[in-house]
Design an enzyme around this catalytic site. Structure first.
Site, PDB file in Angstrom:
ATOM      1  N   TYR A  60       0.959  -1.107  -0.068  1.00  0.00           N
ATOM      2  CA  TYR A  60       0.066   0.128   0.101  1.00  0.00           C
ATOM      3  C   TYR A  60       0.806   1.326  -0.007  1.00  0.00           C
ATOM      4  O   TYR A  60       1.680   1.388   0.860  1.00  0.00           O
ATOM      5  CB  TYR A  60      -0.880   0.121   1.269  1.00  0.00           C
ATOM      6  N   LEU A 214     -17.785   0.796   0.250  1.00  0.00           N
ATOM      7  CA  LEU A 214     -18.563   1.928  -0.405  1.00  0.00           C
ATOM      8  C   LEU A 214     -18.209   1.761  -2.120  1.00  0.00           C
ATOM      9  O   LEU A 214     -18.401   2.841  -2.868  1.00  0.00           O
ATOM     10  CB  LEU A 214     -17.929   3.378  -0.023  1.00  0.00           C
ATOM     11  N   GLY A 217     -16.035   4.321  -3.447  1.00  0.00           N
ATOM     12  CA  GLY A 217     -16.432   5.561  -3.283  1.00  0.00           C
ATOM     13  C   GLY A 217     -17.842   5.837  -3.970  1.00  0.00           C
ATOM     14  O   GLY A 217     -18.393   7.016  -4.062  1.00  0.00           O
ATOM     15  N   ALA A 229     -17.076   7.943 -18.807  1.00  0.00           N
ATOM     16  CA  ALA A 229     -16.331   8.011 -19.848  1.00  0.00           C
ATOM     17  C   ALA A 229     -14.522   7.919 -19.423  1.00  0.00           C
ATOM     18  O   ALA A 229     -13.874   7.986 -20.301  1.00  0.00           O
ATOM     19  CB  ALA A 229     -16.482   9.254 -20.488  1.00  0.00           C
TER      20      ALA A 229
END
Length: 352
Positions: A60, A214, A217, A229
């Site tokens: 990470y 989520l 997001g 797009a």
């Protein structure tokens, strides 16, 4: 529900908070994470609320997440359950710098221990199945790390259900350390894990730790149809939107589900993020969804999901918007004719 109302992880005796703190946002190396000061505020606030379950990985933010976490743990290491992962490559072009094999496992763990500034990892996950390493090599390597005291508990992430169940059975039969946790993507936008992975985890004694509740997001309502797009690259660097698109989270279907989440949130006077996270907590197989905040305000909003409750009508609306077909053999076995010939009209309560 509160962060200090702890849960048992799988069939182990390890006590963890009902929301885990993800650290994929710790460090700005990829262009969209939190800097050191903000990451520390997020970490401190989580612990101050009673949280004790922190999730990271060897790569990470190119290792910065583990390094920062190691600094933040100073003086309070023993009260935190630290979970990290191995598998992902750390040296491009080096075939053994990643993968599930023993060389990658041991090298990754040793590097994580140095970055975390600790002598043991509480929970080590295999991060993603590589389809090349024998399961016996993985299980025996993990068991050796447990016996050496460098790892306390074991988990697995992003692996087919049949392989995980096979591994758990082998570990049990050979007396090797069992798997205690299963980390998978699970959200209103990704429910296909309800077909086999979640039932398997419940049956085999693994606590489910969902990542991306989520949907990168998307379920917060931050994206619109115009974002469809966007051309995604395979790298996590650049923007959070790129990660959402590359993960397959930014789709027309997910945006439609996000619309329903927002409508319910508006009706309850709360936020879409809280509604989406609270929904994942409803499945009894789920131990602790991982929340990955980039700011302290986002963390506070996500933690408030513990206070959200639903009416039957709200749950029905969310289910209708996000339901997936279970496919064969599940749909077939639950249809009227198989049920009739299997049970002969007898009514039998399912095992609880």
């Amino acid at each position: 529900m509160t962060l200090d109302r702890y849960r048992l992880l799988g069939r182990s005796g390890l006590r963890v908070s009902p929301l885990a703190l993800g650290t994929m946002t710790f460090g700005s190396d990829w262009g969209w994470g939190a800097d050191k000061d903000e990451a520390h505020r997020i970490f401190a606030a989580y612990l101050d609320r009673g949280g004790n379950f922190v999730d990271t990985a060897n790569n990470y933010t190119n290792g910065t997440a583990e390094q920062l976490l190691g600094e933040f743990l100073h003086g309070r290491r023993d009260r935190v359950v630290v979970a990290t992962k191995y598998t992902l490559a750390t040296r491009p072009g080096d075939p053994n710098s990643g993968g599930n094999h023993r060389k990658s496992m041991v090298s990754s763990v040793e590097s994580s221990l140095r970055r975390l500034n600790t002598d043991h990892i509480d929970l080590l996950y295999l991060h993603a199945w590589d389809f090349t390493t024998p399961v016996e090599e993985v299980l025996r390597g993990m068991d050796d790390l447990v016996r050496a005291g460098k790892v306390l508990y074991l988990g697995i992430s992003d692996t087919p259900a049949w392989q995980v169940s096979r591994m758990q059975a082998i570990a049990d039969l050979r007396g090797w350390s069992p798997l205690a946790a299963l980390q998978i993507e699970y959200s209103l936008a990704q429910r296909t894990v309800e077909r086999d992975l979640i039932p398997m985890a419940r049956e085999m004694g693994l606590g489910v730790v969902p990542w991306s509740p989520l949907a990168s997001g998307v379920l917060t309502g931050k994206y619109t149809r115009a974002d469809l797009a966007h051309d995604a690259s395979a790298s996590p660097e650049g923007s959070r939107r790129n990660v959402a698109a590359a993960n397959g989270s930014l789709t027309e279907r997910a945006l439609a589900i996000a619309d329903v989440v927002r409508e319910i949130a508006d009706g309850k006077g709360t936020t879409p993020a809280r509604v989406a996270i609270a929904w994942t907590l409803l499945d009894p197989a789920v131990t602790a969804p991982i929340i990955g905040a980039r700011t302290l305000a986002q963390l506070e909003d996500n933690l408030a999901a513990l206070e959200v409750t639903f009416t039957a009508g709200e749950l029905a609306a969310l289910d209708q918007a996000s339901r997936v077909e279970l496919g064969f053999p599940h749909d077939f076995l639950n249809s009227p004719m198989p049920q009739s010939v299997i049970f002969g009209g007898a009514r039998i309560d399912a095992r609880r």
